[in-house]
Design a protein around this motif. Sequence first.
Motif, PDB file in Angstrom:
ATOM      1  N   LEU A 166      45.537  50.662  32.273  1.00 42.69           N
ATOM      2  CA  LEU A 166      46.074  49.406  32.190  1.00 42.69           C
ATOM      3  C   LEU A 166      45.674  48.916  33.862  1.00 42.69           C
ATOM      4  CD1 LEU A 166      48.242  47.250  31.544  1.00 42.69           C
ATOM      5  CD2 LEU A 166      49.790  48.806  32.479  1.00 42.69           C
ATOM      6  N   THR A 167      45.665  49.848  34.621  1.00 38.80           N
ATOM      7  CA  THR A 167      45.162  49.529  36.044  1.00 38.80           C
ATOM      8  C   THR A 167      43.751  48.888  35.774  1.00 38.80           C
ATOM      9  OG1 THR A 167      46.613  50.876  37.303  1.00 38.80           O
ATOM     10  CG2 THR A 167      45.100  50.301  38.345  1.00 38.80           C
ATOM     11  N   SER A 168      42.888  49.577  35.131  1.00 35.94           N
ATOM     12  CA  SER A 168      41.500  49.316  35.277  1.00 35.94           C
ATOM     13  C   SER A 168      41.380  47.909  34.465  1.00 35.94           C
ATOM     14  CB  SER A 168      40.767  50.140  34.137  1.00 35.94           C
ATOM     15  OG  SER A 168      40.704  51.388  34.472  1.00 35.94           O
ATOM     16  N   ALA A 169      42.199  47.385  33.710  1.00 38.32           N
ATOM     17  CA  ALA A 169      42.305  45.884  33.270  1.00 38.32           C
ATOM     18  C   ALA A 169      42.736  44.931  34.160  1.00 38.32           C
ATOM     19  CB  ALA A 169      43.361  46.063  32.031  1.00 38.32           C
ATOM     20  N   ALA A 170      43.633  45.295  35.110  1.00 36.84           N
ATOM     21  CA  ALA A 170      44.025  44.438  36.233  1.00 36.84           C
ATOM     22  C   ALA A 170      42.969  44.374  37.158  1.00 36.84           C
ATOM     23  CB  ALA A 170      45.400  45.326  37.024  1.00 36.84           C
ATOM     24  N   ILE A 171      42.160  45.454  37.493  1.00 38.08           N
ATOM     25  CA  ILE A 171      41.077  45.345  38.183  1.00 38.08           C
ATOM     26  C   ILE A 171      40.072  44.318  37.756  1.00 38.08           C
ATOM     27  CG2 ILE A 171      38.991  46.668  39.276  1.00 38.08           C
ATOM     28  CD1 ILE A 171      40.736  48.847  39.503  1.00 38.08           C
ATOM     29  N   TYR A 172      39.753  44.485  36.410  1.00 34.62           N
ATOM     30  CA  TYR A 172      38.903  43.568  35.910  1.00 34.62           C
ATOM     31  C   TYR A 172      39.227  42.134  35.757  1.00 34.62           C
ATOM     32  CZ  TYR A 172      36.491  41.445  31.814  1.00 34.62           C
ATOM     33  OH  TYR A 172      35.537  40.730  30.959  1.00 34.62           O
ATOM     34  N   HIS A 173      40.627  41.655  35.555  1.00 34.08           N
ATOM     35  CA  HIS A 173      41.147  40.414  35.761  1.00 34.08           C
ATOM     36  C   HIS A 173      41.399  39.852  36.979  1.00 34.08           C
ATOM     37  CE1 HIS A 173      41.433  40.002  31.366  1.00 34.08           C
ATOM     38  NE2 HIS A 173      42.151  41.036  31.421  1.00 34.08           N
ATOM     39  N   HIS A 174      41.627  40.573  37.974  1.00 34.01           N
ATOM     40  CA  HIS A 174      42.022  40.440  39.391  1.00 34.01           C
ATOM     41  C   HIS A 174      41.248  40.705  40.567  1.00 34.01           C
ATOM     42  CE1 HIS A 174      45.531  38.284  37.607  1.00 34.01           C
ATOM     43  NE2 HIS A 174      45.913  39.417  37.073  1.00 34.01           N
ATOM     44  N   GLY A 175      40.407  41.875  40.226  1.00 39.24           N
ATOM     45  CA  GLY A 175      39.434  42.325  41.236  1.00 39.24           C
ATOM     46  C   GLY A 175      40.139  43.408  41.942  1.00 39.24           C
TER      47      GLY A 175
END
Length: 336
Positions: A166-175
């Motif tokens: 989930l944190t990886s997805a947050a990085i993908y979407h928000h840097g």
Amino acid sequence: MTPLPKFAFSIAALAVAAPALAEEVNIYSYRQPELIKPLTDAFSAETGIAVNVAYLEKGMVERLQAEGKRSPADLIFTVDISRLHAAVEAGLTQPITSDALTANVPPIYHDPEGHWWGLTTRARIVYASKERVAEGEVTTYEDLADPKWKGRICTRSGTNAYNVALTSAAIYHHGEEGAKAWLEGVKANLARKPQGNDRAQVKAIWAGECDIAIGNTYYMGQMLADPEQKEWADSINIVFPVFEGAGTHVNISGVAMTKAAPNKDNALKMMEFLTSPKAQEIYAKDNFEYPIAPGTVADPLVESWGSFTADPVNLMDLAHLRDEALKLTETVDFDG
């Protein structure tokens, strides 16, 4: 007598347990045997091919590395994209080209080079108290960092594979900086130190320790089927948050063929069977997950939780961000 190494003993056990059929396929699985038995039984009934399963709690990559070319394993079953990616990165899998697999598995749910193929999905959602959280009060993952949730959120460890994804997805979407701010915001809103599994978070909501929690959809089905835990499940609603401008984060259960597969033809037959509509619906029903083959439907119980639009990012893109996500989680001392 010098004891055998653990992996060697397990190989012997797998071989001894093999049914007396001429053809076979051998699986190393992170999924518990009872969760995949209906599938393996259906495959054997349809093809006459025996299926031998060695259940592993951990250490699959290390075991395959130790066995090398002598490994009896044809396929690996696992949950979470990072575990599939780890096997690929270690050079333990082989790319598979198959018209059936391509037809049954949407592009976002398989490795572009064919090393792993998704079987079912599960959404990373919000469990919300029926008594203390109004409908529409949380709609996005970004909402979880809003100060209005201070002291109201429960979750398992931030370093757990599901939360790292989930944190990886947050990085993908928000840097990286945006994801760091989000993690810090969620941490500031925690009602207690991260602990337990996803079901423990629902129990905490039921007990009044927090109002919302992060978890996987399929745990709801497991709790409803458990007399002791049904009361916990009845105390919450499932909410499908989205990333702003995207969709709901999902993860997968998946399969990959090992590089050393001694029964490659049988292994391919099983992979194609597992992604077929028939097997997809068996798997999804028994595990309370979402089938991914076109034209398949989820179990009525799962459908009753509501619909959602999955985040369209290819899961391999998230797998490449895993190390960065884990480092970020440790940098903000999320579990501290």
